[in-house]
Design a protein around this motif. Structure first.
Motif, PDB file in Angstrom:
ATOM      1  N   HIS A   7      40.346  36.401  56.224  1.00 45.65           N
ATOM      2  CA  HIS A   7      39.138  35.778  56.585  1.00 45.65           C
ATOM      3  C   HIS A   7      38.979  35.992  58.127  1.00 45.65           C
ATOM      4  O   HIS A   7      37.925  36.095  58.744  1.00 45.65           O
ATOM      5  CB  HIS A   7      39.156  34.455  56.122  1.00 45.65           C
ATOM      6  N   ASP A  32      34.762  42.264  44.865  1.00 49.09           N
ATOM      7  CA  ASP A  32      35.740  41.698  44.294  1.00 49.09           C
ATOM      8  C   ASP A  32      35.130  41.103  43.073  1.00 49.09           C
ATOM      9  O   ASP A  32      34.380  40.042  43.135  1.00 49.09           O
ATOM     10  CB  ASP A  32      36.198  40.699  45.250  1.00 49.09           C
ATOM     11  N   ASN A  82      38.047  45.705  43.580  1.00 49.94           N
ATOM     12  CA  ASN A  82      39.253  45.060  43.746  1.00 49.94           C
ATOM     13  C   ASN A  82      39.042  43.738  42.551  1.00 49.94           C
ATOM     14  O   ASN A  82      38.254  43.129  42.386  1.00 49.94           O
ATOM     15  CB  ASN A  82      39.002  43.947  45.015  1.00 49.94           C
ATOM     16  N   LYS A 133      45.553  30.552  52.399  1.00 47.76           N
ATOM     17  CA  LYS A 133      45.624  29.899  51.075  1.00 47.76           C
ATOM     18  C   LYS A 133      46.666  28.685  51.049  1.00 47.76           C
ATOM     19  O   LYS A 133      47.350  28.268  51.975  1.00 47.76           O
ATOM     20  CB  LYS A 133      46.488  30.904  49.988  1.00 47.76           C
ATOM     21  N   ASP A 184      48.434  44.722  44.367  1.00 46.93           N
ATOM     22  CA  ASP A 184      48.523  43.333  45.008  1.00 46.93           C
ATOM     23  C   ASP A 184      49.412  42.401  44.178  1.00 46.93           C
ATOM     24  O   ASP A 184      48.778  42.353  42.966  1.00 46.93           O
ATOM     25  CB  ASP A 184      47.332  42.968  45.125  1.00 46.93           C
ATOM     26  N   SER A 234      34.116  32.539  42.790  1.00 43.47           N
ATOM     27  CA  SER A 234      35.404  32.031  43.270  1.00 43.47           C
ATOM     28  C   SER A 234      36.442  32.138  42.186  1.00 43.47           C
ATOM     29  O   SER A 234      36.194  31.858  41.010  1.00 43.47           O
ATOM     30  CB  SER A 234      35.154  30.556  43.553  1.00 43.47           C
ATOM     31  N   THR A 235      37.535  32.408  42.790  1.00 39.76           N
ATOM     32  CA  THR A 235      38.659  32.409  41.997  1.00 39.76           C
ATOM     33  C   THR A 235      39.880  31.303  42.193  1.00 39.76           C
ATOM     34  O   THR A 235      40.863  31.432  41.656  1.00 39.76           O
ATOM     35  CB  THR A 235      39.626  33.822  42.193  1.00 39.76           C
ATOM     36  N   SER A 284      33.662  29.020  47.126  1.00 36.11           N
ATOM     37  CA  SER A 284      34.994  29.614  47.381  1.00 36.11           C
ATOM     38  C   SER A 284      35.962  28.487  48.293  1.00 36.11           C
ATOM     39  O   SER A 284      35.691  27.684  48.907  1.00 36.11           O
ATOM     40  CB  SER A 284      34.919  30.829  48.236  1.00 36.11           C
ATOM     41  N   PHE A 285      37.045  28.588  48.026  1.00 37.22           N
ATOM     42  CA  PHE A 285      37.953  27.772  48.482  1.00 37.22           C
ATOM     43  C   PHE A 285      37.943  27.455  49.888  1.00 37.22           C
ATOM     44  O   PHE A 285      38.132  26.353  50.636  1.00 37.22           O
ATOM     45  CB  PHE A 285      39.455  27.601  47.973  1.00 37.22           C
ATOM     46  N   ASN A 298      32.458  36.171  50.946  1.00 35.95           N
ATOM     47  CA  ASN A 298      32.209  35.446  49.826  1.00 35.95           C
ATOM     48  C   ASN A 298      30.825  34.976  49.761  1.00 35.95           C
ATOM     49  O   ASN A 298      30.637  34.243  50.656  1.00 35.95           O
ATOM     50  CB  ASN A 298      33.097  34.067  49.635  1.00 35.95           C
ATOM     51  N   ARG A 302      44.349  41.417  53.350  1.00 38.61           N
ATOM     52  CA  ARG A 302      42.979  40.685  52.950  1.00 38.61           C
ATOM     53  C   ARG A 302      42.660  39.481  53.508  1.00 38.61           C
ATOM     54  O   ARG A 302      43.596  38.558  53.144  1.00 38.61           O
ATOM     55  CB  ARG A 302      42.802  40.646  51.371  1.00 38.61           C
TER      56      ARG A 302
HETATM   57  N1  HH2 Z   1      42.388  36.279  46.891  1.00 40.62           N
HETATM   58  C1  HH2 Z   1      41.301  35.769  46.469  1.00 40.62           C
HETATM   59  C2  HH2 Z   1      40.158  36.484  45.959  1.00 40.62           C
HETATM   60  N2  HH2 Z   1      40.519  37.778  45.768  1.00 40.62           N
HETATM   61  N3  HH2 Z   1      41.654  39.717  45.890  1.00 40.62           N
HETATM   62  C3  HH2 Z   1      42.910  40.176  46.137  1.00 40.62           C
HETATM   63  N4  HH2 Z   1      43.159  41.577  45.746  1.00 40.62           N
HETATM   64  N5  HH2 Z   1      43.933  39.680  46.488  1.00 40.62           N
HETATM   65  C4  HH2 Z   1      44.094  38.201  46.787  1.00 40.62           C
HETATM   66  O1  HH2 Z   1      44.855  37.762  47.148  1.00 40.62           O
HETATM   67  C5  HH2 Z   1      42.638  37.678  46.541  1.00 40.62           C
HETATM   68  C6  HH2 Z   1      41.608  38.464  45.961  1.00 40.62           C
HETATM   69  C7  HH2 Z   1      41.080  34.310  46.916  1.00 40.62           C
HETATM   70  O2  HH2 Z   1      40.411  34.270  48.260  1.00 40.62           O
HETATM   71  P1  HH2 Z   1      39.182  33.927  48.419  1.00 40.62           P
HETATM   72  O3  HH2 Z   1      38.382  35.111  47.932  1.00 40.62           O
HETATM   73  O4  HH2 Z   1      39.080  33.572  50.106  1.00 40.62           O
HETATM   74  O5  HH2 Z   1      38.638  32.616  47.660  1.00 40.62           O
HETATM   75  P2  HH2 Z   1      37.733  32.701  46.426  1.00 40.62           P
HETATM   76  O6  HH2 Z   1      38.197  33.312  45.297  1.00 40.62           O
HETATM   77  O7  HH2 Z   1      37.582  30.904  46.065  1.00 40.62           O
HETATM   78  O8  HH2 Z   1      36.145  33.076  46.504  1.00 40.62           O
END
Ligand code: HH2
Length: 295
Positions: A260, A99, A118, A224, A188, A65-66, A31-32, A26, A258
């Motif tokens: 870390h 992503d 993604n 998560k 997914d 961040s999602t 991001s979380f 990330n 997926r």
């Molecule tokens: N989870 C996150 C982000 N992208 N993509 C897929 N395909 N599947 C997932 O479960 C998924 C994803 C959330 O995690 P992270 O990237 O660590 O956090 P953030 O979105 O805060 O950057």
């Protein structure tokens, strides 16, 4: 013996007969789990190289961040975050994934030669499938209820497994209609994206029903909050729960996880792999090169 499974990922044909680890990078400040740690491109690139050396066979680079409550990022800022990192990782020797939900970012990344896109919105954005169609890149089609800012307010389903499965089937059909072959697609269920702990556990238990769609399943449960709720652990202490979740996902049919924490996950999945087929381990295990055929 079952037919072998693979995923066309741009420059590579990725062997999915054994589970594959996608390492998360990330480049975000918020991001979380790792927000701010890899906001500088050099540190993100170094981190990606480390994850590949530890056993990640895909590197997933994100610039927005999602996490629930995250604020949106402009196209320009997202491109500024991810492109230098993807560029710096081009020679890492494994498929590169971006992503993103934004077709403009997808186009820039594809022009650079990324191997996978993604999209947590399942390529519902206008022109997203069009952006992918002329390439050879893989698609990860994810399910999400609502949108990141508000998705955890009150997620509701009558039957979470059927509804997620129907959404994914519809998006696979839409991708095929846009001229994208099934051999480039994985799906997914989107753990934590508009889902409670109960929804997540129901999906994990019933993952074989998602796998029955006939395309490889990718699962992201790493660090998560659902794992925090189960264990009572803070973010930095969820590694054991994350490894357990990745292993369960694979046992239930996931082909890509997926994560870390690549090193720990790799060891756990190696035990699973060796249980199913010990032969490659008698002679030192399968190298990444053997699992990534250049196309
Ligand atoms: N989870 C996150 C982000 N992208 N993509 C897929 N395909 N599947 C997932 O479960 C998924 C994803 C959330 O995690 P992270 O990237 O660590 O956090 P953030 O979105 O805060 O950057």
């Amino acid at each position: 013996m079952s037919a072998s499974i693979s995923l066309r990922c741009g420059r590579y044909l990725l062997d999915l007969d054994r589970p594959v680890i996608m390492g998360v990078i990330n480049t975000t400040p918020d991001s979380f789990s790792d927000g701010g740690m890899f906001a500088d491109p050099r540190s993100a690139i170094d981190h990606g190289l480390k994850l590949a050396a530890e056993g990640a066979l895909i590197l997933d680079v994100g610039g927005e961040s999602t996490r629930p409550g995250a604020m949106p990022v402009s196209v320009v800022d997202e491109i500024k975050r991810v492109i230098p990192v993807l560029d710096g990782l081009r020679a890492a020797g494994v498929p590169l994934s971006v992503d993103t939900t934004k077709p403009e970012v997808m186009r820039e990344a594809l022009a650079l030669g990324v191997d996978m896109v993604n999209d947590i919105t399942g390529f519902r954005g206008q022109h997203a499938l069009e952006a992918l169609a002329p390439s050879d890149a893989a698609l990860c089609i994810m399910h999400m209820q609502g949108e990141p800012r508000t998705m955890q307010h009150a997620p509701h389903y009558d039957d979470v497994v059927s509804e997620v499965g129907a959404f994914l089937a519809e998006r696979v059909a839409a991708a095929e209609h846009a001229g994208i072959t099934r051999g480039r697609i994985c799906v997914d269920p989107g753990f934590g994206f508009g889902k409670t702990l109960t929804h997540n556990s129901e999906l994990l238990r019933n993952l074989p029903r998602i796998a029955a769609l006939g395309v490889p399943v990718l699962v992201g449960l790493s660090r998560k909050s659902t794992l925090g709720r189960i264990t009572g652990r803070e973010m930095g202490e969820r590694i054991y729960a994350s490894v357990a979740a990745a292993l369960l996902a694979v046992v239930n049919g996931a082909r890509i996880v997926r994560v870390h924490d690549v090193r720990a996950t790799r060891d756990a999945l190696a035990v699973y792999d060796a249980m199913n087929d010990p032969r490659p381990f008698e002679s030192g295990g399968l190298s990444a090169q053997l699992r990534l055929a250049p196309v």
